[in-house]
Design an enzyme around this catalytic site. Structure first.
Site, PDB file in Angstrom:
ATOM      1  N   ASN A 205      -3.825 137.295  -8.097  1.00  0.00           N
ATOM      2  CA  ASN A 205      -4.055 137.119  -6.660  1.00  0.00           C
ATOM      3  C   ASN A 205      -4.626 135.733  -6.367  1.00  0.00           C
ATOM      4  O   ASN A 205      -5.530 135.560  -5.552  1.00  0.00           O
ATOM      5  CB  ASN A 205      -4.990 138.209  -6.129  1.00  0.00           C
ATOM      6  CG  ASN A 205      -4.662 138.594  -4.695  1.00  0.00           C
ATOM      7  OD1 ASN A 205      -3.690 138.092  -4.127  1.00  0.00           O
ATOM      8  ND2 ASN A 205      -5.451 139.462  -4.106  1.00  0.00           N
ATOM      9  N   HIS A 241      -8.894 144.586   3.217  1.00  0.00           N
ATOM     10  CA  HIS A 241      -8.098 145.671   2.657  1.00  0.00           C
ATOM     11  C   HIS A 241      -8.205 146.943   3.501  1.00  0.00           C
ATOM     12  O   HIS A 241      -7.245 147.701   3.607  1.00  0.00           O
ATOM     13  CB  HIS A 241      -8.544 145.966   1.218  1.00  0.00           C
ATOM     14  CG  HIS A 241      -8.059 144.953   0.230  1.00  0.00           C
ATOM     15  ND1 HIS A 241      -8.700 143.758  -0.004  1.00  0.00           N
ATOM     16  CD2 HIS A 241      -6.986 144.964  -0.589  1.00  0.00           C
ATOM     17  CE1 HIS A 241      -8.038 143.070  -0.919  1.00  0.00           C
ATOM     18  NE2 HIS A 241      -6.995 143.780  -1.290  1.00  0.00           N
TER      19      HIS A 241
END
Length: 376
Positions: A205, A241
């Protein structure tokens, strides 16, 4: 705002592609008319957030919508600057707009195959080690060591699906052309500019981390505290998220794990740094110890990552609490114990790169103290 401030004070920094095609052309000799072109390769920085990403003009609404919903990034990343997107649209990303560098299809196919392998491994592995099994009574009744091994595998395969997705998306970005990253030392085009997973060192990521560093962490410099800036950045990532408690547990563990790793890496460097000195490169016993050190680092990092992934995957408070109860919260206990020990144990003597020891501004060489300058 950022662009207006920087343009008043500093000249823009050239991009990777621009630096890579920095050429010098000169005759082969004084008598020969043949011209020789030398490509000068400079150290690269990630293309997603280069130093010259600041915008002198506000993008139009149409451009902003195109950027937000670019098919190679809007669901799972990679994150990248509007500056890069604009260069991609105007084809100024390439040295010669009439001659797009070759090799993108081959690189994209590699990402497709690797991504499919990751997802295949996830489908098979998660079938044997689903995270949902960690909240069952059958799992809690197993021997402790077996529970730890199953949790490690469940976290591993849960994480693998993200590696597969990021790798597939990397292939989409390569096919679109936005991933062009200049040339390697042999003059071959590189298409890894927006890679979100480094297959060599195991980082992941990457571009989201760079986004967070650029737009969250660095903007908190006024706080004057790196740890506080890191905590706020991780809270932001958790909020990004969603609102499930598992996200906050996972990112909180990430911060604690990184802090413990940083402190103990510093504490043990007198013993680990000499393992990597060039003069010890061919020493068999040193090489064996270096391999053991690398294995221990890999084991510690994967245990921390996969343990934290359990809360990220189970999400709901009652679920991840049940899973961690089954292993007596061992991951939390270990990392907090390491932090506590670092606070109470005496500080080790610092070692310089040549193997000498520095004690309170003086350098110890072969048992003798010699005064050192502040720069040393």
């Amino acid at each position: 705002m950022d662009g207006a401030k920087l343009l008043k004070s500093k000249p823009p920094v050239s991009s990777n592609a621009e630096r890579d095609i920095n050429v010098s052309t000169k005759p082969l000799s004084e008598k020969s008319p043949v011209q020789v072109t030398t490509i000068v390769h400079q150290p690269k920085q990630p293309i997603s957030f280069e130093k010259n990403i600041l915008l002198p003009q506000l993008p139009s609404l149409f451009e902003t919508i195109g950027y937000a919903y670019f098919f190679g990034a809007f669901l799972t990343g990679p994150q990248f600057s509007f500056h890069l997107y604009k260069k991609f649209l105007t084809v100024s990303l390439y040295p010669d707009i009439n001659n797009i560098p070759p090799g993108s299809y081959k690189s994209a196919l590699k990402s497709l195959v690797l991504g499919a392998l990751y997802l295949g491994a996830y489908q098979i592995g998660a079938g044997y080690f689903p995270t949902s099994y960690l909240i069952t009574k059958e799992y809690a009744a197993r021997p402790f060591i077996e529970r730890l091994a199953i949790m490690w595998c469940a976290g591993k395969f849960s994480f693998t699906k993200y590696l597969g997705t990021w790798t597939l998306v990397e292939g989409a970005c390569i096919l679109s052309g936005i991933s062009f990253n200049g040339y390697d030392e042999s003059g071959n085009a590189e298409w890894n500019g927006l890679a979100n997973v480094d297959k060599i060192i195991g980082s992941f990521n990457t571009n989201t981390n760079l986004w967070t560093k650029t737009y969250i962490f660095k903007r908190l410099i006024f706080l004057g505290n790196k740890n506080l800036s890191s905590v706020i950045s991780l809270v932001f990532l958790a909020l990004w998220h969603g609102l499930h408690s598992g996200y906050y547990m996972c990112f909180g563990l990430e911060f604690i794990d990184m802090e413990a790793e940083k402190r103990w890496t510093k504490r043990l460097e007198n013993y680990t740094k000499p393992l990597y000195f060039p003069q010890h490169k061919r020493n068999t016993s040193i090489r064996f110890m270096r391999s053991l050190h690398q294995l221990a680092c890999w084991f510690g990092q994967t245990c921390a990552l996969h343990y934290a992934m359990i809360s990220f995957d189970l999400l709901r408070l009652e679920h991840w609490i049940t899973a961690y109860n089954s292993v007596y919260w061992i991951g939390h206990i270990v990392v907090f114990s390491l932090l506590f020990l670092d606070l109470i144990l005496p500080r080790p003597k610092a070692m310089l790169m040549n193997g000498t020891t520095k004690i309170n501004g003086a350098i110890k060489v072969n048992g003798n103290l010699a005064e050192s300058k502040k720069e040393q």
